[in-house]
Design an enzyme around this catalytic site. Structure first.
Site, PDB file in Angstrom:
ATOM      1  N   ASP A 361     -31.891 -42.826   5.207  1.00 57.61           N
ATOM      2  CA  ASP A 361     -31.251 -42.833   6.519  1.00 57.61           C
ATOM      3  C   ASP A 361     -32.358 -42.967   7.566  1.00 57.61           C
ATOM      4  O   ASP A 361     -33.477 -42.508   7.337  1.00 57.61           O
ATOM      5  CB  ASP A 361     -30.481 -41.523   6.718  1.00 57.61           C
ATOM      6  CG  ASP A 361     -29.993 -41.351   8.133  1.00 57.61           C
ATOM      7  OD1 ASP A 361     -29.290 -42.244   8.617  1.00 57.61           O
ATOM      8  OD2 ASP A 361     -30.335 -40.324   8.758  1.00 57.61           O
ATOM      9  N   ASP A 559     -30.011 -36.589   6.421  1.00 52.15           N
ATOM     10  CA  ASP A 559     -30.072 -35.271   7.051  1.00 52.15           C
ATOM     11  C   ASP A 559     -28.825 -34.912   7.840  1.00 52.15           C
ATOM     12  O   ASP A 559     -28.729 -33.817   8.369  1.00 52.15           O
ATOM     13  CB  ASP A 559     -31.285 -35.195   7.988  1.00 52.15           C
ATOM     14  CG  ASP A 559     -31.078 -36.004   9.260  1.00 52.15           C
ATOM     15  OD1 ASP A 559     -30.380 -37.039   9.194  1.00 52.15           O
ATOM     16  OD2 ASP A 559     -31.589 -35.596  10.317  1.00 52.15           O
ATOM     17  N   ASP A 563     -24.226 -38.601   6.555  1.00 58.15           N
ATOM     18  CA  ASP A 563     -24.828 -38.988   5.268  1.00 58.15           C
ATOM     19  C   ASP A 563     -24.154 -38.311   4.074  1.00 58.15           C
ATOM     20  O   ASP A 563     -24.499 -38.601   2.928  1.00 58.15           O
ATOM     21  CB  ASP A 563     -26.317 -38.615   5.253  1.00 58.15           C
ATOM     22  CG  ASP A 563     -27.100 -39.308   6.347  1.00 58.15           C
ATOM     23  OD1 ASP A 563     -26.851 -40.506   6.565  1.00 58.15           O
ATOM     24  OD2 ASP A 563     -27.943 -38.661   6.989  1.00 58.15           O
TER      25      ASP A 563
END
Length: 764
Positions: A361, A559, A563
């Site tokens: 990410d 995080d 996600d």
């Protein structure tokens, strides 16, 4: 008429959760008492078995361990037997049961052996210690499973319980279950949006980081969409509900997480697969040896045959086999914790070894996760005196990027706490205010029309925009005074981690909810060739699914709440310690320091742990391959040697010690990966500063740490400092701090630890 099949009921119902909690508590109690009783049994068995009372005491202590605390092994073995199969439970039950019963017989009827010239021995410690160790391994596995439903519960908690409906211009608070499509809902400052819809009146900024992962709130005006679970900022607005209940985007994320977690069947353990073959073979050898002794030795066939049968079963006792995996896993998990890598279960360690694609990410993972001022350029030194005016304008602004300007150290040093009059927010452009009768502006390029702009400012602005940085202009009535570039900065450790992964032939992919230009710029700076921009949570999960269908074993690193579905879908899920609790609950691994360089370390730890398990299994089977035939009596016709069960028990203990010792070797292994020279290879004029800065390392003693939680608090506090990568160990209590760019003084580090972690002292 088409009939729709109802969606399956989620597996995290209160009944299922209550059953799991009850099972875990029961297993925890059984494990505790099994270890409590096994310790004195083992001590007596190793040092006091020559005493007259030793056999009776170990019998009394081992009986509840075998038949009460270890009853599940016998129950499961019976179920396997009824289905004509065998597993680890069968091996545990048969070996511990035979060792216990043989010991009871020898304790109560020693004359049976003494009359035949054989000294009887008892093996209560073998059966008790094996059951205690296997129960401990099961407890660790069960604890890891308990975290699965926590993420779902927290995701559900993102939706408010009540909403404010607008009915004939009157406001009425109702439960969310009563909301229907078409209802008009009032959203106050700071509230979570309850359902998906479209703004009908008012404007505000909404924090949609749970969906996009991007830290900058999104402007909402009439006819723009809003989503359930996102957070309204300072403004107030009304919106028309479009999708409610299970149709909202948040509900779909929850369903994605449920599906991904529920579809993963537990990995069948290597030990179980081996046991399915090993158990019947051992039992067959034991029975065959008894029959052959009866047939071939007419005088002492029964005695020698019975002795051989018992010795084969005891020497094949799964102590080494049972310890092979749990000891290596426990040492591996402990080693990971020391290095700031929290590992939930054994399965993730096994999976990490096979990873050949890592999906990152962007926001908060590769980057720091919050916008900050990257560059400031003034027309001249005289223009800098108006910095307090810029800060005064931004203090009154509601724009989310205003905070980045207010927090900039360079500007704050020039702050005079001035105030502006006639403040005005210019929709879609920026803000305006007057100071001492002169109008000043802060905003985008459109605000600069008709004003004089120096070529230097224009050139800098164009260069920064090409790097996907947001440019803020500051001007008075006649000319532009300054230009400021704001962006989310790449972490100092990210490039090194990515280079290391790529050097190990692991593909690296970048996913972001941000626009394509920003994604392209970050990917170029980080050295990532494969990236995708503008992705929503379901898109991330689908991207990982495509990689898996292409034969990749995928690790997802993220995080945020956005996600969670992708983390659940991935073969190996890794959360950043600075991220959301939901991401950490879904993930199998958590990096405390949020340092991407820990990912190569985690993969290396996995390879070392799996290698250790295989070495342990190899030695356990070599021992059985040699020991079992001797126990059956193959050497008796050659040299008259018949293995005594006592020697077999000692050999079994030796094999267990060798397995444990081999596992402990993991603690001394280095996890540090090859350090690559981070010189930029691109011919572009722009090179990120992080590639050119040198790293300095210092060590500090830490006083006040009592446990691993203390160590984690100190490490996490230090790693929050910009450009700092810290690793803290408990034994010895030392903090190893790497500085990239700015080198912090001892006083600055101590202040950070005291504020973030508590009463711990750093000593140089």
């Amino acid at each position: 008429m088409t009939r729709h099949r109802p969606r399956p009921k989620p597996c995290n119902t209160p009944e299922v959760e209550e059953a799991h909690v009850k099972k875990y508590k029961s297993l925890k109690q059984r494990t505790f008492f099994a270890i409590l009783l096994a310790i004195p049994i083992a001590v007596i068995g190793m040092g006091f078995m020559d005493r007259a009372w030793a056999g009776w005491v170990t019998w009394a202590l081992s009986t509840p361990v075998v038949f009460v605390l270890g009853r599940s092994f016998f129950g499961n073995a019976w179920k396997q037997l009824r289905h004509g199969s065998a597993n680890m439970d069968t091996l545990v039950a048969s070996s511990t049961g035979v060792a216990y019963l043989f010991s009871v017989f020898n304790l109560f009827f020693p004359d049976f052996w003494l009359s035949r010239g054989i000294t009887p021995h008892v093996y209560f410690e073998s059966s008790s210690v094996i059951i205690a160790f296997i129960l401990l391994g099961r407890l660790l596995e069960e604890r890891a499973k308990g975290n699965t439903s926590q993420a779902i519960k927290k995701l559900m908690g993102l939706q408010p319980k009540t909403v404010t409906l607008v009915i004939n211009e009157a406001l009425k608070e109702v439960p969310i279950t009563q909301v229907r499509p078409g209802d008009i809902i009032q959203v106050k400052p700071g509230e979570r949006i309850a359902v998906d819809g479209v703004v009908t009146d008012g404007s505000s900024y909404v924090d949609e980081s749970m969906l996009s992962g991007e830290p900058v709130p999104v402007a909402k005006r009439k006819d723009t969409k809003v989503y359930a679970g996102t957070i309204n900022q300072k403004g107030s607005f009304r919106f028309r509900a479009d999708k409610v209940g299970t149709d909202t985007l948040l509900a779909k994320i929850i369903h994605l997480v449920q599906d991904a977690q529920g579809s993963k069947a537990p990995v069948q353990k290597l030990v179980d697969r081996v046991a399915a073959v090993f158990v019947p073979v051992i039992m067959g050898i034991a029975l065959l040896s008894f029959i052959l002794w009866m047939v071939l030795d007419s005088s002492d066939g029964f005695t020698h045959g019975l002795l051989a049968l018992v010795t084969v079963l005891i020497i094949a006792c799964p102590c080494a086999l049972g310890l092979a995996t749990p000891t290596a896993i426990m040492v591996g998990i402990g080693k990971g914790a020391e290095r700031g890598i929290l590992i939930k279960d054994a399965e993730s360690l096994e999976t990490a070894k096979k990873v050949n694609a890592v999906v990152l990410d962007k926001t908060g993972t590769v980057t720091e996760g919050h916008p900050a001022v990257q560059h400031i350029l003034w027309t001249d030194e005289e223009a800098k005196q108006y910095a307090p005016v810029l800060l005064a304008l931004e203090r009154k602004s509601e724009h989310p990027l205003a905070e980045a300007i207010l927090l900039n150290e360079e500007l704050r040093m020039k702050d005079g706490e001035w105030s502006v009059d006639n403040f005005e927010s210019l929709t879609g452009q920026g803000v305006k205010g007057t100071y001492k009768g002169v109008a000043y502006y802060a905003g985008n390029r459109r605000l600069m029309e008709g004003k004089r702009i120096s070529p230097t400012l224009q050139e800098a602005s164009s260069a920064w925009e090409a790097e996907a940085q947001t440019v803020i202009w500051f001007a008075n009535e006649t000319e532009a005074l300054a230009v400021i570039a704001i962006a989310d900065r790449i972490k100092a450790s990210s490039v090194e981690a990515i280079r290391t992964l790529q050097a190990e032939d692991i593909e690296v992919h970048l996913l972001t909810g941000d626009n394509k230009a920003t994604a392209q710029a970050i990917a170029r700076q980080a050295g990532i060739a494969k990236y995708k921009a503008g992705v929503l949570p379901q898109d991330k999960a689908a991207y990982i699914r495509q990689l898996q269908q292409a034969g990749k074993v995928v690790a997802m690193v993220g995080d945020g709440i956005n996600d969670s579905a992708a983390l659940a879908q991935a073969d190996l899920s890794i959360a950043m310690g600075s991220g959301s609790d939901i991401a950490m609950d879904v993930a199998k691994m958590t990096l405390i320091s949020s340092d991407l360089r820990k990912i190569p370390e985690a993969l290396r730890l996995s390879r070392l742990t799996v290698r250790t398990i295989r070495q342990n299994l190899f030695w356990a089977f070599i021992y059985n391959t040699i020991g079992v035939p001797i126990a059956a009596g193959v050497l008796y016709p050659v040299c008259g040697f018949l293995l005594n069960p006592m020697i077999g028990g000692a050999a079994m203990a030796f094999s267990s010690v060798s397995v444990v010792t081999n596992s402990l070797r993991l603690r001394r292994k280095r996890l540090g990966v090859t350090s690559y020279e981070l010189q930029a290879t691109s011919t572009d004029d722009y090179q990120p500063n992080i590639l050119k800065e040198k790293t300095m390392e210092k060590q500090f003693k830490v006083s006040g740490m009592m446990c691993n939680h203390c160590r984690m608090h100190v490490e996490k506090a230090l790693n929050k400092l910009e450009g700092v990568s810290a690793t803290v160990t408990l034994d010895p209590p030392v903090a190893t701090v790497k500085f990239t760019g700015k080198e912090y003084s001892l006083a600055e580090l101590q202040a950070q630890v005291s504020e973030e972690a508590g009463d711990y002292t750093l000593i140089e």
